[in-house]
Enzyme design. Sequence first.
Site, mmCIF file in Angstrom:
data_model
loop_
_atom_site.group_PDB
_atom_site.id
_atom_site.type_symbol
_atom_site.label_atom_id
_atom_site.label_comp_id
_atom_site.label_asym_id
_atom_site.label_seq_id
_atom_site.Cartn_x
_atom_site.Cartn_y
_atom_site.Cartn_z
ATOM 1 N N ARG A 51 44.821 -33.285 29.379
ATOM 2 C CA ARG A 51 45.318 -33.456 28.014
ATOM 3 C C ARG A 51 45.205 -32.174 27.184
ATOM 4 N NH1 ARG A 51 43.616 -38.062 25.547
ATOM 5 N NH2 ARG A 51 43.077 -38.959 27.546
ATOM 6 N N LYS A 150 36.259 -41.741 44.330
ATOM 7 C CA LYS A 150 35.362 -42.811 43.976
ATOM 8 C C LYS A 150 34.776 -42.522 42.590
ATOM 9 C CE LYS A 150 30.975 -42.098 44.665
ATOM 10 N NZ LYS A 150 30.392 -40.861 44.220
ATOM 11 N N HIS A 180 34.279 -37.998 50.356
ATOM 12 C CA HIS A 180 34.176 -36.635 50.900
ATOM 13 C C HIS A 180 33.189 -36.550 52.056
ATOM 14 C CE1 HIS A 180 30.667 -36.172 48.234
ATOM 15 N NE2 HIS A 180 30.339 -35.112 48.931
ATOM 16 N N LYS A 184 33.048 -34.206 56.070
ATOM 17 C CA LYS A 184 31.981 -33.263 56.463
ATOM 18 C C LYS A 184 32.059 -33.030 57.974
ATOM 19 C CE LYS A 184 28.741 -34.277 52.745
ATOM 20 N NZ LYS A 184 28.438 -33.049 52.025
ATOM 21 N N GLU A 218 18.559 -35.949 47.938
ATOM 22 C CA GLU A 218 18.924 -34.789 47.124
ATOM 23 C C GLU A 218 17.714 -34.338 46.317
ATOM 24 O OE1 GLU A 218 23.128 -35.034 45.434
ATOM 25 O OE2 GLU A 218 22.504 -37.116 45.398
ATOM 26 N N ASP A 237 26.860 -45.295 43.513
ATOM 27 C CA ASP A 237 27.245 -43.890 43.635
ATOM 28 C C ASP A 237 27.211 -43.411 45.088
ATOM 29 O OD1 ASP A 237 27.888 -41.331 42.380
ATOM 30 O OD2 ASP A 237 25.867 -40.688 42.934
ATOM 31 N N HIS A 242 29.625 -43.603 50.541
ATOM 32 C CA HIS A 242 29.226 -42.632 51.571
ATOM 33 C C HIS A 242 28.350 -43.255 52.656
ATOM 34 C CE1 HIS A 242 30.839 -39.922 48.715
ATOM 35 N NE2 HIS A 242 29.760 -39.717 47.995
ATOM 36 N N LYS A 341 17.868 -39.232 44.188
ATOM 37 C CA LYS A 341 17.880 -37.936 43.512
ATOM 38 C C LYS A 341 16.429 -37.523 43.279
ATOM 39 C CE LYS A 341 22.442 -38.235 41.828
ATOM 40 N NZ LYS A 341 23.226 -37.334 42.665
HETATM 41 C C1 BG6 Z 1 28.839 -37.682 45.076
HETATM 42 C C2 BG6 Z 1 27.912 -38.386 44.138
HETATM 43 O O1 BG6 Z 1 29.811 -38.577 45.557
HETATM 44 O O2 BG6 Z 1 28.104 -37.155 46.166
HETATM 45 C C3 BG6 Z 1 26.825 -37.448 43.655
HETATM 46 O O3 BG6 Z 1 28.638 -38.901 43.042
HETATM 47 C C4 BG6 Z 1 26.122 -36.791 44.823
HETATM 48 O O4 BG6 Z 1 25.897 -38.128 42.836
HETATM 49 C C5 BG6 Z 1 27.137 -36.194 45.789
HETATM 50 O O5 BG6 Z 1 25.283 -35.778 44.315
HETATM 51 C C6 BG6 Z 1 26.458 -35.700 47.049
HETATM 52 O O6 BG6 Z 1 27.388 -34.993 47.804
HETATM 53 P P1 BG6 Z 1 26.936 -33.816 48.770
HETATM 54 O O7 BG6 Z 1 28.207 -33.408 49.452
HETATM 55 O O8 BG6 Z 1 26.333 -32.752 47.909
HETATM 56 O O9 BG6 Z 1 25.937 -34.412 49.704
#
Ligand code: BG6
Length: 493
Positions: A51, A150, A180, A184, A218, A237, A242, A341
């Site tokens: 926008r 997502k 994603h 990988k 993470e 999330d 994933h 996290k």
């Molecule tokens: C994302 C999540 O889909 O994947 C994030 O929304 C997360 O919260 C991330 O940090 C982790 O991805 P990667 O590739 O860094 O393991």
Amino acid sequence: MVARVIAVDPFDLVVFGATGDLAARKLIPALYFRDVAGQIPPQARIIGASRRHLSGNEFRDLARGWLEQHVRPEEREDGKVARFLGRLGYVAVQADGDDGWNDLAGALADAPERVRVFYLATGPELFGPICAHIGRHGLASKAARVVVEKPIGKSLASATEVNDAIGAVFPEDHVYRIDHYLGKETVQNLMALRFANALFEPLWNNAHVDHVQITVAETLGVEGRAGYYDTAGALRDMVQNHMLQLLCLVAMEPPTSLEADAVRDEKLKVLKSLVPMTPDTVAERTVRGQYRAGASSGGPVKGYLDELGDTTSRTETFVALRAEIANWRWAGVPFYLRSGKRLASRVSEIVVAFRPIPHSVFQGAGPISPNRLVIRLQPNEGVKLWLMIKDPGPGGMRLQHVPLDMSFASVFAARNPDAYERLLMDVVRGNQTLFMRRDEVEAAWTWIDPILEAWAASTDGPKPYTSGTWGPSAAIALIERDGRTWHEDEEGE
Ligand code: BG6
């Protein structure tokens, strides 16, 4: 070994949400790397849309800044950066209004036959309105496809609504739902390992596998994303998408081919075989946590509530659970999943733990640990097969548990491409194998919904854990109650 570059047809890629975080951190750098690799045909156009009223030059300046931030200096040559930026254009478009759509239609008008990709790097509330405008302006050409990120919904009901809105404009075989993790390198290696080797498949079942662990840990907190994250939490999330996708790739039957629906049919069967949770099993088999202040990546860090500025949030930043699959191959084999996290180290891995040997002939040689196959997604991608071997040298038979270690970095000289590089080019090529089909997303929500409902109904909130640890002690108890332990390797970051 050097990565092969497979040519793709000329394409027009329109990125909605082009000034957002995903475009800056992932999409623009991924496209730059594909351009450097020579994969982007000279006629291709990449059009940012958002926008904000920006000129083409202002958008290219922004993109230059993102490349400086997210691509290492040795991978940025001035000439290559300039060539890539030359491919970028910009159109100001109101996603949920009429402004700018005629300009976008004008920008695409001269190549109606060309592969046309609409990448919706926006919040899911805009997926429906954007698709509707694409349809109304006649932009959903025969070769058009849409990519959505997502989260697709927050529950089965809302995911169905979002999918209906997308499906009203794009047929399912033109819809690319990105996870994603499927892009990988090591995740695809899991398929190679299982289906390109005769060694593992005969053992890949409840007669030989004791249990499976999937960890995505993470060290980062929620960073600047607290607004989104607080409405999601770790289960939505990470687990709904994933982690369940990883579980599917471990547990699915061999597909007849790598054709998209052959793979997706098998994943769907796994999702439908997950034993549904009830309020009682949710209490027994799931643990949720929320990080408190502590230390992470070498420094003190704030707790989640402090970061959020809200002391009442019950959003989980950690989840551990025990899933079961009701089919002949996996009945009785628990799948332990955990993700969080601000944990002790950054490590994502899948551990297939085999059953112990039935009888030891090695009296007094030390304990015999069962074999484990560890598939490391990140960091230090690779595969380790833990075996018992004899301690070298004389002095009797002593045994040791050691890994047969294949680190991909030391075997392959090629740069490990980011997942988005592969996935974006798959969209252009029209290959949906690594994208989630609608029924998969909905089956995953069907399994997740009862957990969310039981948590919402419970008077207990998430259990606190100190940043820089492995989560609440209940997560350790969850697996230890079954006489097992979380796999530990010294290699996290
Ligand atoms: C994302 C999540 O889909 O994947 C994030 O929304 C997360 O919260 C991330 O940090 C982790 O991805 P990667 O590739 O860094 O393991």
